[in-house]
Design a protein around this motif. Structure first.
Motif, PDB file in Angstrom:
ATOM      1  N   ILE A 123      -6.943  -3.208  14.519  1.00  0.00           N
ATOM      2  CA  ILE A 123      -6.310  -2.140  13.740  1.00  0.00           C
ATOM      3  C   ILE A 123      -6.657  -2.278  12.261  1.00  0.00           C
ATOM      4  CG2 ILE A 123      -4.084  -1.204  12.982  1.00  0.00           C
ATOM      5  CD1 ILE A 123      -2.958  -1.965  15.731  1.00  0.00           C
ATOM      6  N   THR A 124      -6.765  -3.522  11.769  1.00  0.00           N
ATOM      7  CA  THR A 124      -7.103  -3.711  10.348  1.00  0.00           C
ATOM      8  C   THR A 124      -8.496  -3.203  10.014  1.00  0.00           C
ATOM      9  OG1 THR A 124      -8.080  -5.934  10.580  1.00  0.00           O
ATOM     10  CG2 THR A 124      -5.691  -5.811  10.287  1.00  0.00           C
ATOM     11  N   ALA A 125      -9.335  -2.965  11.025  1.00  0.00           N
ATOM     12  CA  ALA A 125     -10.699  -2.489  10.793  1.00  0.00           C
ATOM     13  C   ALA A 125     -10.789  -0.958  10.716  1.00  0.00           C
ATOM     14  CB  ALA A 125     -11.633  -2.998  11.899  1.00  0.00           C
ATOM     15  N   ARG A 126      -9.665  -0.260  10.896  1.00  0.00           N
ATOM     16  CA  ARG A 126      -9.686   1.199  10.823  1.00  0.00           C
ATOM     17  C   ARG A 126     -10.094   1.668   9.424  1.00  0.00           C
ATOM     18  NH1 ARG A 126      -7.047   3.724  15.084  1.00  0.00           N
ATOM     19  NH2 ARG A 126      -6.515   5.566  13.838  1.00  0.00           N
ATOM     20  N   PRO A 127     -10.742   2.825   9.321  1.00  0.00           N
ATOM     21  CA  PRO A 127     -11.134   3.330   7.993  1.00  0.00           C
ATOM     22  C   PRO A 127      -9.943   3.482   7.056  1.00  0.00           C
ATOM     23  CG  PRO A 127     -12.212   4.590   9.726  1.00  0.00           C
ATOM     24  CD  PRO A 127     -11.213   3.707  10.402  1.00  0.00           C
ATOM     25  N   GLU A 128      -8.789   3.836   7.621  1.00  0.00           N
ATOM     26  CA  GLU A 128      -7.569   3.944   6.827  1.00  0.00           C
ATOM     27  C   GLU A 128      -6.402   3.306   7.600  1.00  0.00           C
ATOM     28  OE1 GLU A 128      -6.771   7.965   5.778  1.00  0.00           O
ATOM     29  OE2 GLU A 128      -8.593   8.192   4.580  1.00  0.00           O
ATOM     30  N   VAL A 129      -5.600   2.550   6.882  1.00  0.00           N
ATOM     31  CA  VAL A 129      -4.399   1.945   7.472  1.00  0.00           C
ATOM     32  C   VAL A 129      -3.241   2.302   6.555  1.00  0.00           C
ATOM     33  CG1 VAL A 129      -3.293  -0.164   8.291  1.00  0.00           C
ATOM     34  CG2 VAL A 129      -5.788   0.031   8.364  1.00  0.00           C
ATOM     35  N   SER A 130      -2.215   2.929   7.097  1.00  0.00           N
ATOM     36  CA  SER A 130      -1.095   3.378   6.267  1.00  0.00           C
ATOM     37  C   SER A 130      -0.256   2.204   5.774  1.00  0.00           C
ATOM     38  CB  SER A 130      -0.205   4.340   7.065  1.00  0.00           C
ATOM     39  OG  SER A 130       0.530   3.622   8.053  1.00  0.00           O
ATOM     40  N   GLU A 131       0.573   2.462   4.772  1.00  0.00           N
ATOM     41  CA  GLU A 131       1.449   1.415   4.233  1.00  0.00           C
ATOM     42  C   GLU A 131       2.371   0.856   5.307  1.00  0.00           C
ATOM     43  OE1 GLU A 131       3.690   2.580   0.852  1.00  0.00           O
ATOM     44  OE2 GLU A 131       1.954   2.694  -0.495  1.00  0.00           O
ATOM     45  N   ARG A 132       2.884   1.742   6.146  1.00  0.00           N
ATOM     46  CA  ARG A 132       3.829   1.300   7.171  1.00  0.00           C
ATOM     47  C   ARG A 132       3.156   0.391   8.184  1.00  0.00           C
ATOM     48  NH1 ARG A 132       6.605   5.015  11.702  1.00  0.00           N
ATOM     49  NH2 ARG A 132       8.030   3.470  12.572  1.00  0.00           N
ATOM     50  N   VAL A 133       1.949   0.747   8.612  1.00  0.00           N
ATOM     51  CA  VAL A 133       1.221  -0.077   9.578  1.00  0.00           C
ATOM     52  C   VAL A 133       0.836  -1.409   8.938  1.00  0.00           C
ATOM     53  CG1 VAL A 133      -0.847  -0.240  11.019  1.00  0.00           C
ATOM     54  CG2 VAL A 133       0.386   1.938  10.852  1.00  0.00           C
ATOM     55  N   SER A 134       0.390  -1.354   7.681  1.00  0.00           N
ATOM     56  CA  SER A 134       0.038  -2.585   6.965  1.00  0.00           C
ATOM     57  C   SER A 134       1.231  -3.523   6.868  1.00  0.00           C
ATOM     58  CB  SER A 134      -0.472  -2.257   5.555  1.00  0.00           C
ATOM     59  OG  SER A 134      -1.700  -1.570   5.605  1.00  0.00           O
ATOM     60  N   HIS A 135       2.395  -2.958   6.568  1.00  0.00           N
ATOM     61  CA  HIS A 135       3.604  -3.778   6.460  1.00  0.00           C
ATOM     62  C   HIS A 135       3.918  -4.470   7.784  1.00  0.00           C
ATOM     63  CE1 HIS A 135       7.501  -4.995   4.854  1.00  0.00           C
ATOM     64  NE2 HIS A 135       8.044  -4.610   5.991  1.00  0.00           N
ATOM     65  N   ALA A 136       3.773  -3.723   8.890  1.00  0.00           N
ATOM     66  CA  ALA A 136       4.034  -4.304  10.215  1.00  0.00           C
ATOM     67  C   ALA A 136       3.056  -5.438  10.517  1.00  0.00           C
ATOM     68  CB  ALA A 136       3.932  -3.220  11.294  1.00  0.00           C
ATOM     69  N   GLU A 153     -10.438  -2.112   2.016  1.00  0.00           N
ATOM     70  CA  GLU A 153      -9.999  -1.291   0.887  1.00  0.00           C
ATOM     71  C   GLU A 153      -9.372   0.013   1.352  1.00  0.00           C
ATOM     72  OE1 GLU A 153      -9.866  -2.101  -2.199  1.00  0.00           O
ATOM     73  OE2 GLU A 153     -11.030  -3.960  -2.220  1.00  0.00           O
ATOM     74  N   GLY A 154      -9.604   0.393   2.611  1.00  0.00           N
ATOM     75  CA  GLY A 154      -8.979   1.598   3.149  1.00  0.00           C
ATOM     76  C   GLY A 154      -7.555   1.368   3.615  1.00  0.00           C
ATOM     77  N   ALA A 155      -7.103   0.119   3.577  1.00  0.00           N
ATOM     78  CA  ALA A 155      -5.722  -0.204   3.962  1.00  0.00           C
ATOM     79  C   ALA A 155      -4.822  -0.061   2.743  1.00  0.00           C
ATOM     80  CB  ALA A 155      -5.641  -1.619   4.511  1.00  0.00           C
ATOM     81  N   LYS A 156      -3.716   0.662   2.902  1.00  0.00           N
ATOM     82  CA  LYS A 156      -2.771   0.840   1.810  1.00  0.00           C
ATOM     83  C   LYS A 156      -1.649  -0.182   1.942  1.00  0.00           C
ATOM     84  CE  LYS A 156      -3.680   5.806   1.498  1.00  0.00           C
ATOM     85  NZ  LYS A 156      -3.093   7.173   1.625  1.00  0.00           N
ATOM     86  N   LEU A 157      -1.354  -0.839   0.826  1.00  0.00           N
ATOM     87  CA  LEU A 157      -0.290  -1.845   0.825  1.00  0.00           C
ATOM     88  C   LEU A 157       0.774  -1.451  -0.180  1.00  0.00           C
ATOM     89  CD1 LEU A 157      -2.793  -3.416   2.049  1.00  0.00           C
ATOM     90  CD2 LEU A 157      -1.798  -5.476   1.086  1.00  0.00           C
ATOM     91  N   GLN A 176      -6.031 -16.254  -0.251  1.00  0.00           N
ATOM     92  CA  GLN A 176      -6.218 -16.208  -1.700  1.00  0.00           C
ATOM     93  C   GLN A 176      -7.421 -15.375  -2.128  1.00  0.00           C
ATOM     94  OE1 GLN A 176      -6.210 -20.346  -2.861  1.00  0.00           O
ATOM     95  NE2 GLN A 176      -4.004 -20.568  -2.474  1.00  0.00           N
ATOM     96  N   ALA A 177      -8.590 -15.639  -1.561  1.00  0.00           N
ATOM     97  CA  ALA A 177      -9.791 -14.904  -1.968  1.00  0.00           C
ATOM     98  C   ALA A 177      -9.681 -13.405  -1.698  1.00  0.00           C
ATOM     99  CB  ALA A 177     -11.027 -15.488  -1.292  1.00  0.00           C
ATOM    100  N   PRO A 178      -9.260 -12.980  -0.500  1.00  0.00           N
ATOM    101  CA  PRO A 178      -9.125 -11.536  -0.265  1.00  0.00           C
ATOM    102  C   PRO A 178      -8.178 -10.860  -1.253  1.00  0.00           C
ATOM    103  CG  PRO A 178      -9.025 -12.718   1.809  1.00  0.00           C
ATOM    104  CD  PRO A 178      -8.969 -13.750   0.729  1.00  0.00           C
ATOM    105  N   LEU A 179      -7.087 -11.555  -1.608  1.00  0.00           N
ATOM    106  CA  LEU A 179      -6.104 -10.963  -2.514  1.00  0.00           C
ATOM    107  C   LEU A 179      -6.648 -10.878  -3.935  1.00  0.00           C
ATOM    108  CD1 LEU A 179      -3.241  -9.867  -2.258  1.00  0.00           C
ATOM    109  CD2 LEU A 179      -2.376 -12.127  -2.844  1.00  0.00           C
ATOM    110  N   VAL A 180      -7.327 -11.927  -4.383  1.00  0.00           N
ATOM    111  CA  VAL A 180      -7.900 -11.932  -5.726  1.00  0.00           C
ATOM    112  C   VAL A 180      -9.033 -10.912  -5.849  1.00  0.00           C
ATOM    113  CG1 VAL A 180      -9.233 -13.317  -7.373  1.00  0.00           C
ATOM    114  CG2 VAL A 180      -7.247 -14.315  -6.222  1.00  0.00           C
ATOM    115  N   GLU A 181      -9.806 -10.755  -4.796  1.00  0.00           N
ATOM    116  CA  GLU A 181     -10.976  -9.870  -4.847  1.00  0.00           C
ATOM    117  C   GLU A 181     -10.649  -8.409  -4.556  1.00  0.00           C
ATOM    118  OE1 GLU A 181     -13.423 -11.866  -2.041  1.00  0.00           O
ATOM    119  OE2 GLU A 181     -13.876 -13.537  -3.412  1.00  0.00           O
ATOM    120  N   ARG A 182      -9.459  -8.131  -4.074  1.00  0.00           N
ATOM    121  CA  ARG A 182      -9.086  -6.734  -3.807  1.00  0.00           C
ATOM    122  C   ARG A 182      -8.885  -5.996  -5.127  1.00  0.00           C
ATOM    123  NH1 ARG A 182      -6.834  -3.691   0.630  1.00  0.00           N
ATOM    124  NH2 ARG A 182      -5.563  -1.979  -0.191  1.00  0.00           N
ATOM    125  N   LYS A 183      -9.393  -4.773  -5.200  1.00  0.00           N
ATOM    126  CA  LYS A 183      -9.432  -4.048  -6.467  1.00  0.00           C
ATOM    127  C   LYS A 183      -8.062  -3.660  -6.993  1.00  0.00           C
ATOM    128  CE  LYS A 183     -13.996  -2.068  -5.526  1.00  0.00           C
ATOM    129  NZ  LYS A 183     -14.750  -0.809  -5.265  1.00  0.00           N
TER     130      LYS A 183
END
Length: 360
Positions: A123-136, A153-157, A176-183
């Motif tokens: 699911i994390t590989a979807r082009p878009e992931v909504s805030e609610r799905v990301s939270h779950a 980057e298509g996942a909304k947090l 750590q790296a994914p969080l630091v490198e996320r725009k």
């Protein structure tokens, strides 16, 4: 009519016992679906759904993978079939979870709660992931799964989700790296990580700060400092509260009257620690139940844990201070408590207790 007639014939053939014949039949019905796509929510689509779901459940995994690949990008797909494939073995489910538009946000949240890490990673590989799905996903996912989500980057947090991931990243190099490198990671949360990340990541944080307006950086540093100071104060208070509650428990003084007194004295941390101990949930669940605008979570915990209605009503009224219309509120709260199913409350409490066990 020709399509319906052919579909009826294929439905009869679906009783075939041969695995090879069922696989060939699955292709035939699928081809027929794509050759003459039925109208959405039509009787014909439901008929296709029933036949395809039935045949798919009786075919080998390789055939179901082929089926999932065909329907993953379909504009119109039989809903029952798609949900069936989404919960299948990960080789089958992955194309559907990664690409299918037939899955709603509600479907995805439910799948997150019902399946394992491999399905969540798909699911994390979807082009878009909504805030609610990301939270779950962040609630249930392991560090590898959450890291994959953050890299997308298509996942909304939401802000709350970012804060949760940041807290976990303080003790997880995987995050750590994914969080630091996320725009779009909030700068104040990046500052929270400054003292725990390795030098290369610290340099990346500093580089991002160098490109920001001075006022933005100052605000981020101030917000980070205030949050960390608040956490230190709360951690100290939680530690003191745990000692206090442990002593009361040994003396058999951990009861409803103590909880009510703690709330009246505005000792909310002490109350949450004591309430968590009585209900068998973790501190976070107790705190959220107390502070959430809705009283439903508090009611569920009390009902399932055997905390009586009178104490629940007392806690619910005191959590915001006794209002002028407290008597009317008490009646409504009592009715809410009585209306709750013990089974529903029990299921919710089992989840919270499982989370407590995992955390331990």
């Amino acid at each position: 009519m020709a399509v319906i007639s052919k579909l009826d014939r294929l439905s009869e053939l679906a009783r075939e016992k041969s695995s090879d014949r069922r696989r060939a039949l699955l292709r035939e019905v699928t081809d027929l679906f794509f050759d003459a796509p039925p109208a959405k929510n039509s009787v014909l689509q439901r008929q296709f759904d029933e036949i395809l779901s039935s045949i798919a459940s009786q075919t080998v995994e390789e055939a179901r993978v082929e089926l999932a690949e065909r329907f993953a990008d379909a504009d119109i797909a039989p809903r029952g079939l798609v949900l069936q494939l989404a919960r299948d073995a990960i080789a089958v489910a992955a194309p559907i979870l990664e690409r299918s538009n037939a899955l709603s946000e509600e479907d995805l949240v439910r799948i997150v709660h019902e399946t394992g890490q491999a399905h969540m990673r798909a699911i994390t590989a979807r082009p878009e992931v909504s805030e609610r799905v990301s939270h779950a996903i962040v609630e249930r996912g392991d560090d590898r799964t959450v890291a994959q989500l953050v890299r997308n980057e298509g996942a909304k947090l939401s802000r709350e989700t970012y804060e949760t991931v940041t807290r976990r990243a303080e003790t997880s190099k995987t995050l750590q790296a994914p969080l630091v490198e996320r725009k779009d990671t909030p700068p104040d949360l990046l500052n929270d990580l400054m003292l725990v990340v390795e030098n290369t990541l610290r340099d990346k944080i500093m580089s991002r700060f160098d490109k920001m307006e001075p006022g933005v950086v100052e605000a981020a540093l101030a917000a980070s400092h205030q949050r960390l100071q608040a956490r230190l104060r709360e951690d100290k208070e939680i530690s003191e509260a745990k000692d206090f509650i442990a002593k009361r428990k040994v003396r058999k003084e951990l009861d409803g009257s103590l909880l009510a007194r703690l709330l009246r004295e505005k000792k909310r941390v002490h109350f949450c620690v004591g309430f968590a101990e009585m209900a068998g949930v973790d501190y976070t669940a107790a705190k959220r139940a107390l502070e959430h605008p809705s009283v439903d979570g508090l009611a569920l915990i009390c009902k399932a844990a055997g905390i009586d209605k009178a104490l629940f009503v007392t806690i619910a009224v005191l959590r915001d201070g006794a209002a002028a219309d407290a008597l009317a509120d008490a009646r409504a709260l009592g009715e809410l408590y009585e209306s709750l199913s013990l089974d529903d409350a029990g299921r919710a409490l089992r989840f919270w207790r499982m989370r407590k066990d995992v955390a331990a």
